[in-house]
Design a protein around this motif. Structure first.
Motif, PDB file in Angstrom:
ATOM      1  N   THR A  31       0.837  -1.207   0.000  1.00  0.00           N
ATOM      2  CA  THR A  31       0.000   0.000   0.000  1.00  0.00           C
ATOM      3  C   THR A  31       0.866   1.251   0.000  1.00  0.00           C
ATOM      4  OG1 THR A  31      -1.804  -1.140   1.133  1.00  0.00           O
ATOM      5  CG2 THR A  31      -1.780   1.274   1.285  1.00  0.00           C
ATOM      6  N   ILE A  32       1.910   1.240   0.812  1.00  0.00           N
ATOM      7  CA  ILE A  32       2.827   2.382   0.861  1.00  0.00           C
ATOM      8  C   ILE A  32       3.474   2.588  -0.510  1.00  0.00           C
ATOM      9  CG2 ILE A  32       5.008   3.236   1.829  1.00  0.00           C
ATOM     10  CD1 ILE A  32       4.143   1.816   4.489  1.00  0.00           C
ATOM     11  N   ALA A  33       3.965   1.517  -1.103  1.00  0.00           N
ATOM     12  CA  ALA A  33       4.637   1.616  -2.408  1.00  0.00           C
ATOM     13  C   ALA A  33       3.686   2.101  -3.502  1.00  0.00           C
ATOM     14  CB  ALA A  33       5.240   0.263  -2.784  1.00  0.00           C
ATOM     15  N   ASP A  34       2.482   1.540  -3.536  1.00  0.00           N
ATOM     16  CA  ASP A  34       1.500   1.951  -4.554  1.00  0.00           C
ATOM     17  C   ASP A  34       1.179   3.441  -4.431  1.00  0.00           C
ATOM     18  OD1 ASP A  34       1.376  -0.657  -5.480  1.00  0.00           O
ATOM     19  OD2 ASP A  34      -0.528  -1.107  -4.473  1.00  0.00           O
ATOM     20  N   ASN A  35       0.976   3.882  -3.220  1.00  0.00           N
ATOM     21  CA  ASN A  35       0.614   5.285  -3.015  1.00  0.00           C
ATOM     22  C   ASN A  35       1.803   6.214  -3.190  1.00  0.00           C
ATOM     23  OD1 ASN A  35      -2.334   5.726  -2.271  1.00  0.00           O
ATOM     24  ND2 ASN A  35      -1.786   3.846  -1.206  1.00  0.00           N
ATOM     25  N   TYR A  36       3.008   5.726  -2.956  1.00  0.00           N
ATOM     26  CA  TYR A  36       4.203   6.542  -3.188  1.00  0.00           C
ATOM     27  C   TYR A  36       4.289   6.907  -4.667  1.00  0.00           C
ATOM     28  CZ  TYR A  36       9.063   8.129  -3.050  1.00  0.00           C
ATOM     29  OH  TYR A  36      10.218   8.874  -3.156  1.00  0.00           O
ATOM     30  N   GLY A  37       4.012   5.938  -5.522  1.00  0.00           N
ATOM     31  CA  GLY A  37       3.992   6.223  -6.957  1.00  0.00           C
ATOM     32  C   GLY A  37       2.956   7.279  -7.304  1.00  0.00           C
ATOM     33  N   LYS A  38       1.797   7.204  -6.682  1.00  0.00           N
ATOM     34  CA  LYS A  38       0.739   8.192  -6.917  1.00  0.00           C
ATOM     35  C   LYS A  38       1.156   9.568  -6.424  1.00  0.00           C
ATOM     36  CE  LYS A  38      -2.936   4.772  -6.584  1.00  0.00           C
ATOM     37  NZ  LYS A  38      -4.071   4.291  -5.775  1.00  0.00           N
ATOM     38  N   VAL A  39       1.856   9.607  -5.292  1.00  0.00           N
ATOM     39  CA  VAL A  39       2.328  10.880  -4.740  1.00  0.00           C
ATOM     40  C   VAL A  39       3.270  11.559  -5.725  1.00  0.00           C
ATOM     41  CG1 VAL A  39       3.873  11.852  -2.978  1.00  0.00           C
ATOM     42  CG2 VAL A  39       1.998  10.356  -2.296  1.00  0.00           C
ATOM     43  N   LEU A  40       4.215  10.802  -6.253  1.00  0.00           N
ATOM     44  CA  LEU A  40       5.206  11.381  -7.153  1.00  0.00           C
ATOM     45  C   LEU A  40       4.595  11.850  -8.474  1.00  0.00           C
ATOM     46  CD1 LEU A  40       8.214   8.960  -6.575  1.00  0.00           C
ATOM     47  CD2 LEU A  40       7.838  11.224  -5.575  1.00  0.00           C
ATOM     48  N   LYS A  41       3.468  11.241  -8.871  1.00  0.00           N
ATOM     49  CA  LYS A  41       2.812  11.607 -10.130  1.00  0.00           C
ATOM     50  C   LYS A  41       1.598  12.521  -9.930  1.00  0.00           C
ATOM     51  CE  LYS A  41       4.122   7.254 -12.228  1.00  0.00           C
ATOM     52  NZ  LYS A  41       3.661   5.939 -12.660  1.00  0.00           N
ATOM     53  N   ALA A  42       1.303  12.874  -8.695  1.00  0.00           N
ATOM     54  CA  ALA A  42       0.090  13.651  -8.398  1.00  0.00           C
ATOM     55  C   ALA A  42       0.079  14.966  -9.165  1.00  0.00           C
ATOM     56  CB  ALA A  42      -0.009  13.922  -6.899  1.00  0.00           C
ATOM     57  N   ASP A  43      -1.101  15.292  -9.702  1.00  0.00           N
ATOM     58  CA  ASP A  43      -1.248  16.562 -10.401  1.00  0.00           C
ATOM     59  C   ASP A  43      -2.215  17.493  -9.675  1.00  0.00           C
ATOM     60  OD1 ASP A  43      -3.555  15.186 -10.938  1.00  0.00           O
ATOM     61  OD2 ASP A  43      -3.415  15.339 -13.115  1.00  0.00           O
ATOM     62  N   SER A  44      -2.603  17.073  -8.459  1.00  0.00           N
ATOM     63  CA  SER A  44      -3.447  17.941  -7.631  1.00  0.00           C
ATOM     64  C   SER A  44      -3.132  17.671  -6.158  1.00  0.00           C
ATOM     65  CB  SER A  44      -4.934  17.680  -7.900  1.00  0.00           C
ATOM     66  OG  SER A  44      -5.341  16.459  -7.296  1.00  0.00           O
ATOM     67  N   THR A  45      -3.384  18.674  -5.352  1.00  0.00           N
ATOM     68  CA  THR A  45      -3.129  18.484  -3.923  1.00  0.00           C
ATOM     69  C   THR A  45      -4.115  17.482  -3.325  1.00  0.00           C
ATOM     70  OG1 THR A  45      -4.438  20.457  -3.406  1.00  0.00           O
ATOM     71  CG2 THR A  45      -2.036  20.722  -3.526  1.00  0.00           C
ATOM     72  N   ASP A  46      -5.316  17.356  -3.904  1.00  0.00           N
ATOM     73  CA  ASP A  46      -6.278  16.372  -3.391  1.00  0.00           C
ATOM     74  C   ASP A  46      -5.756  14.958  -3.563  1.00  0.00           C
ATOM     75  OD1 ASP A  46      -8.075  18.304  -2.562  1.00  0.00           O
ATOM     76  OD2 ASP A  46      -9.273  18.209  -4.400  1.00  0.00           O
ATOM     77  N   VAL A  47      -5.236  14.649  -4.743  1.00  0.00           N
ATOM     78  CA  VAL A  47      -4.659  13.324  -4.992  1.00  0.00           C
ATOM     79  C   VAL A  47      -3.454  13.115  -4.067  1.00  0.00           C
ATOM     80  CG1 VAL A  47      -3.439  11.901  -6.695  1.00  0.00           C
ATOM     81  CG2 VAL A  47      -5.492  13.161  -7.366  1.00  0.00           C
ATOM     82  N   MET A  48      -2.646  14.142  -3.949  1.00  0.00           N
ATOM     83  CA  MET A  48      -1.459  14.077  -3.092  1.00  0.00           C
ATOM     84  C   MET A  48      -1.863  13.771  -1.649  1.00  0.00           C
ATOM     85  SD  MET A  48       1.890  14.557  -2.604  1.00  0.00           S
ATOM     86  CE  MET A  48       2.553  15.459  -3.980  1.00  0.00           C
ATOM     87  N   LYS A  49      -2.839  14.504  -1.139  1.00  0.00           N
ATOM     88  CA  LYS A  49      -3.266  14.303   0.255  1.00  0.00           C
ATOM     89  C   LYS A  49      -3.850  12.914   0.463  1.00  0.00           C
ATOM     90  CE  LYS A  49      -5.390  18.460   0.429  1.00  0.00           C
ATOM     91  NZ  LYS A  49      -6.198  19.567   0.967  1.00  0.00           N
ATOM     92  N   GLN A  50      -4.674  12.455  -0.461  1.00  0.00           N
ATOM     93  CA  GLN A  50      -5.268  11.121  -0.341  1.00  0.00           C
ATOM     94  C   GLN A  50      -4.191  10.051  -0.296  1.00  0.00           C
ATOM     95  OE1 GLN A  50      -7.920  10.788  -3.727  1.00  0.00           O
ATOM     96  NE2 GLN A  50      -9.701  10.708  -2.379  1.00  0.00           N
ATOM     97  N   SER A  51      -3.224  10.158  -1.186  1.00  0.00           N
ATOM     98  CA  SER A  51      -2.166   9.157  -1.261  1.00  0.00           C
ATOM     99  C   SER A  51      -1.255   9.201  -0.038  1.00  0.00           C
ATOM    100  CB  SER A  51      -1.359   9.350  -2.550  1.00  0.00           C
ATOM    101  OG  SER A  51      -2.197   9.165  -3.667  1.00  0.00           O
ATOM    102  N   LEU A  52      -0.936  10.393   0.413  1.00  0.00           N
ATOM    103  CA  LEU A  52      -0.106  10.513   1.620  1.00  0.00           C
ATOM    104  C   LEU A  52      -0.838   9.968   2.846  1.00  0.00           C
ATOM    105  CD1 LEU A  52       1.458  14.046   1.031  1.00  0.00           C
ATOM    106  CD2 LEU A  52       2.706  11.876   1.093  1.00  0.00           C
ATOM    107  N   GLN A  53      -2.125  10.249   2.938  1.00  0.00           N
ATOM    108  CA  GLN A  53      -2.908   9.722   4.065  1.00  0.00           C
ATOM    109  C   GLN A  53      -2.939   8.190   4.031  1.00  0.00           C
ATOM    110  OE1 GLN A  53      -3.964  10.914   6.756  1.00  0.00           O
ATOM    111  NE2 GLN A  53      -4.118  13.098   6.458  1.00  0.00           N
TER     112      GLN A  53
END
Length: 128
Positions: A31-53
């Motif tokens: 889960t951490i690894a999957d969301n880390y990829g999303k964090v690095l590719k995030a194009d909005s703060t909402d996606v970033m916050k969801q993935s970091l959470q």
């Protein structure tokens, strides 16, 4: 069937379902690894916050467990304590990136997230 037996069966089913819902350390790491990829590719703060959470929740959950490599050492071993300390470090870094994301600073949050990698690499080398 008596009421006592029914109560015991119900209690057993409830405890089994709660255990099934708890992720193991490997699942949390995925889960951490999957969301880390999303964090690095995030194009909005909402996606970033969801993935970091999601990363934070998984890291907290992983702290409750013991990686397969360390299972025979026990809860109080220095290695298990160090594994959990590594997750504390990661959670602190996630919190720092979340602060930037909460302020709407997407680029700064991504830059902070890039600092997760050395922590991951160091602890994977030891405990993966």
């Amino acid at each position: 069937m008596g009421k006592t037996m029914m109560a015991l069966i119900a209690a057993a089913l409830l405890s089994a379902s709660s255990l099934a819902m708890a992720a193991n350390v490997a699942d949390d790491m995925d889960t951490i690894a999957d969301n880390y990829g999303k964090v690095l590719k995030a194009d909005s703060t909402d996606v970033m916050k969801q993935s970091l959470q999601a990363m934070r929740v998984a890291a907290k959950d992983a702290q409750k467990g013991i990686p397969t490599k360390l299972k025979k050492l026990g809860e109080d071993s220095p290695e298990v304590k160090d594994f959990r300390h590594g997750l504390d470090i990661l959670i602190g870094k996630i919190d720092g990136a979340l602060e930037f994301a909460n302020q709407g600073k997407l680029d700064e949050a991504k830059k902070a997230a890039q600092d997760f990698k050395p922590t991951r690499d160091a602890y994977h080398k030891k405990y993966r």
